[in-house]
Design a protein around this motif. Structure first.
Motif, PDB file in Angstrom:
ATOM      1  N   LEU A 147       0.823  -1.216   0.000  1.00 61.81           N
ATOM      2  CA  LEU A 147       0.000   0.000   0.000  1.00 61.81           C
ATOM      3  C   LEU A 147       0.852   1.259   0.000  1.00 61.81           C
ATOM      4  N   SER A 148       1.947   1.233   0.734  1.00 59.35           N
ATOM      5  CA  SER A 148       2.820   2.409   0.819  1.00 59.35           C
ATOM      6  C   SER A 148       3.427   2.745  -0.537  1.00 59.35           C
ATOM      7  N   PHE A 149       3.970   1.746  -1.224  1.00 58.14           N
ATOM      8  CA  PHE A 149       4.562   2.004  -2.535  1.00 58.14           C
ATOM      9  C   PHE A 149       3.498   2.392  -3.557  1.00 58.14           C
ATOM     10  N   LEU A 150       2.338   1.800  -3.467  1.00 60.56           N
ATOM     11  CA  LEU A 150       1.253   2.122  -4.383  1.00 60.56           C
ATOM     12  C   LEU A 150       0.809   3.574  -4.223  1.00 60.56           C
ATOM     13  N   VAL A 151       0.539   3.991  -3.006  1.00 60.87           N
ATOM     14  CA  VAL A 151       0.077   5.362  -2.738  1.00 60.87           C
ATOM     15  C   VAL A 151       1.177   6.375  -3.060  1.00 60.87           C
ATOM     16  N   ALA A 152       2.410   6.067  -2.681  1.00 65.95           N
ATOM     17  CA  ALA A 152       3.519   6.989  -2.936  1.00 65.95           C
ATOM     18  C   ALA A 152       3.732   7.195  -4.436  1.00 65.95           C
ATOM     19  N   THR A 153       3.656   6.124  -5.198  1.00 65.06           N
ATOM     20  CA  THR A 153       3.849   6.233  -6.640  1.00 65.06           C
ATOM     21  C   THR A 153       2.706   6.992  -7.301  1.00 65.06           C
ATOM     22  N   ALA A 154       1.493   6.725  -6.885  1.00 63.38           N
ATOM     23  CA  ALA A 154       0.340   7.433  -7.464  1.00 63.38           C
ATOM     24  C   ALA A 154       0.418   8.935  -7.179  1.00 63.38           C
ATOM     25  N   ALA A 155       0.764   9.314  -5.963  1.00 65.35           N
ATOM     26  CA  ALA A 155       0.884  10.733  -5.613  1.00 65.35           C
ATOM     27  C   ALA A 155       2.013  11.386  -6.409  1.00 65.35           C
ATOM     28  N   ALA A 156       3.129  10.705  -6.511  1.00 62.07           N
ATOM     29  CA  ALA A 156       4.271  11.254  -7.246  1.00 62.07           C
ATOM     30  C   ALA A 156       3.944  11.427  -8.726  1.00 62.07           C
ATOM     31  N   GLN A 157       3.229  10.477  -9.305  1.00 56.67           N
ATOM     32  CA  GLN A 157       2.887  10.577 -10.724  1.00 56.67           C
ATOM     33  C   GLN A 157       1.923  11.728 -11.003  1.00 56.67           C
ATOM     34  N   THR A 158       1.060  12.012 -10.063  1.00 55.36           N
ATOM     35  CA  THR A 158       0.147  13.156 -10.219  1.00 55.36           C
ATOM     36  C   THR A 158       0.937  14.458 -10.252  1.00 55.36           C
ATOM     37  N   VAL A 159       1.848  14.605  -9.315  1.00 54.37           N
ATOM     38  CA  VAL A 159       2.708  15.799  -9.286  1.00 54.37           C
ATOM     39  C   VAL A 159       3.534  15.868 -10.569  1.00 54.37           C
ATOM     40  N   ASN A 160       4.086  14.742 -10.957  1.00 52.15           N
ATOM     41  CA  ASN A 160       4.971  14.693 -12.118  1.00 52.15           C
ATOM     42  C   ASN A 160       4.278  15.117 -13.415  1.00 52.15           C
ATOM     43  N   PHE A 161       3.021  14.744 -13.584  1.00 50.14           N
ATOM     44  CA  PHE A 161       2.309  15.116 -14.807  1.00 50.14           C
ATOM     45  C   PHE A 161       2.346  16.631 -15.019  1.00 50.14           C
ATOM     46  N   PHE A 162       1.973  17.361 -14.011  1.00 53.05           N
ATOM     47  CA  PHE A 162       1.896  18.819 -14.145  1.00 53.05           C
ATOM     48  C   PHE A 162       3.276  19.458 -14.281  1.00 53.05           C
ATOM     49  N   VAL A 163       4.238  18.958 -13.549  1.00 47.46           N
ATOM     50  CA  VAL A 163       5.596  19.505 -13.638  1.00 47.46           C
ATOM     51  C   VAL A 163       6.159  19.277 -15.043  1.00 47.46           C
ATOM     52  N   GLN A 164       6.044  18.062 -15.547  1.00 47.92           N
ATOM     53  CA  GLN A 164       6.623  17.747 -16.852  1.00 47.92           C
ATOM     54  C   GLN A 164       5.895  18.458 -17.995  1.00 47.92           C
ATOM     55  N   LYS A 165       4.594  18.445 -17.956  1.00 50.74           N
ATOM     56  CA  LYS A 165       3.828  19.071 -19.045  1.00 50.74           C
ATOM     57  C   LYS A 165       4.077  20.570 -19.114  1.00 50.74           C
ATOM     58  N   ASN A 166       4.066  21.208 -17.956  1.00 50.61           N
ATOM     59  CA  ASN A 166       4.136  22.668 -17.949  1.00 50.61           C
ATOM     60  C   ASN A 166       5.551  23.231 -17.908  1.00 50.61           C
ATOM     61  N   LEU A 167       6.470  22.562 -17.239  1.00 47.85           N
ATOM     62  CA  LEU A 167       7.793  23.142 -17.042  1.00 47.85           C
ATOM     63  C   LEU A 167       8.895  22.526 -17.903  1.00 47.85           C
ATOM     64  N   VAL A 168       8.807  21.242 -18.178  1.00 46.14           N
ATOM     65  CA  VAL A 168       9.870  20.597 -18.945  1.00 46.14           C
ATOM     66  C   VAL A 168       9.545  20.617 -20.434  1.00 46.14           C
ATOM     67  N   PHE A 169       8.463  19.967 -20.806  1.00 42.63           N
ATOM     68  CA  PHE A 169       8.133  19.849 -22.219  1.00 42.63           C
ATOM     69  C   PHE A 169       7.393  21.071 -22.745  1.00 42.63           C
ATOM     70  N   LYS A 170       6.866  21.874 -21.838  1.00 40.53           N
ATOM     71  CA  LYS A 170       6.076  23.052 -22.218  1.00 40.53           C
ATOM     72  C   LYS A 170       5.149  22.663 -23.371  1.00 40.53           C
ATOM     73  N   SER A 171       4.467  21.565 -23.107  1.00 37.25           N
ATOM     74  CA  SER A 171       3.690  20.918 -24.140  1.00 37.25           C
ATOM     75  C   SER A 171       2.390  21.650 -24.422  1.00 37.25           C
ATOM     76  N   ASN A 172       2.087  21.730 -25.692  1.00 33.95           N
ATOM     77  CA  ASN A 172       0.802  22.270 -26.102  1.00 33.95           C
ATOM     78  C   ASN A 172      -0.188  21.142 -26.419  1.00 33.95           C
ATOM     79  N   ALA A 173       0.166  19.932 -26.027  1.00 31.11           N
ATOM     80  CA  ALA A 173      -0.738  18.796 -26.211  1.00 31.11           C
ATOM     81  C   ALA A 173      -2.020  19.070 -25.419  1.00 31.11           C
ATOM     82  N   ALA A 174      -3.123  18.764 -26.030  1.00 31.06           N
ATOM     83  CA  ALA A 174      -4.414  18.996 -25.386  1.00 31.06           C
ATOM     84  C   ALA A 174      -4.500  18.189 -24.091  1.00 31.06           C
TER      85      ALA A 174
END
Length: 167
Positions: A72-99
Motif C-alpha cells: 500500500l505504501s509504494f502504491l500510494v507513494a507512486t500514485a501521488a508522485a505521478q500526479t505531481v509529475n504530470f503537471f511539472v513535466q507538461k508545464n515546465l519541462v516539455f512546455k507541451s501544447n498537447a491537449a
C-alpha cells in the motif's frame, strides 16, 4: 552564464533531459515523503499482514518487504508522485501544447504501468537488498530508489514522444 546559455541553445534535447531529471525531484520528494509517512504511520499496522496477488508478492519475506504495509505504501507513494509529475513535466519541462484531455488518458496509461511495476518490484528488490546484507531499515529506501530509476527509464521517452509532444 553565457556558456550555459550557449550549451542550452546548442543542445536543447540534453537540456530538456536535464530539466526532466531535475524537476522530477518534485515527484521524487513527494514519493519519499508519502512512502515514509505510509510505512512509518498510516499503514504500519499492516506490516505483518501478508499480501499476494498476481505479481505482487508481499507475503514471502514479510519482515523485509513489510507485507500489506509495503504494498500500500509504494502504491500510494507512486500514485501521488505521478500526479505531481504530470503537471511539472507538461508545464515546465516539455512546455507541451498537447491537449490536456488527450494527454491525461495517455498519462494515466503510463502511470498505471509505473504503479504496477513500482508496486510489484519492491517485494523482490527489498528481499534482494536484505539478502546481500543491507539492513531491513534501509531496504525500503533503496527499493524506492530503484523504483524511481525504472520510472525515469520508462517515463522520459513515453512523455516526450507520445503523451506531451509539441506539435
Amino acid at each position: 552564464m553565457g556558456k550555459i546559455k550557449q550549451l542550452i541553445e546548442d543542445h536543447p534535447n540534453i537540456w530538456e533531459f536535464i530539466k526532466f531529471n531535475v524537476l522530477s525531484n518534485c515527484a521524487t520528494i513527494t514519493n519519499f515523503i508519502i512512502m515514509w509517512l505510509c510505512t512509518g504511520f498510516i499503514f504500519k499496522s499492516f506490516a505483518n499482514t501478508p499480501f499476494k496477488f498476481l505479481v505482487f508478492n508481499y507475503a514471502d519475506n514479510i519482515e523485509s518487504n513489510l507485507g500489506l504495509c509495503g504494498f500500500l505504501s509504494f502504491l500510494v507513494a507512486t500514485a501521488a508522485a505521478q500526479t505531481v509529475n504530470f503537471f511539472v513535466q507538461k508545464n515546465l519541462v516539455f512546455k507541451s501544447n498537447a491537449a490536456f484531455e488527450k494527454a491525461v488518458p495517455k498519462y494515466i496509461v503510463l502511470a498505471v504501468v509505473l504503479v504496477l511495476v513500482s508496486a510489484a518490484l519492491p517485494a523482490y528488490s527489498q528481499s534482494f537488498f536484505v539478502n546481500i546484507g543491507i539492513s531491513e531499515a534501509l531496504a525500503p529506501t533503496l527499493a524506492n530508489v530503484l523504483n524511481i530509476l525504472v520510472q525515469v527509464v520508462l517515463s522520459y521517452p513515453t512523455m516526450k514522444f507520445w503523451i506531451m509532444p509539441n506539435k
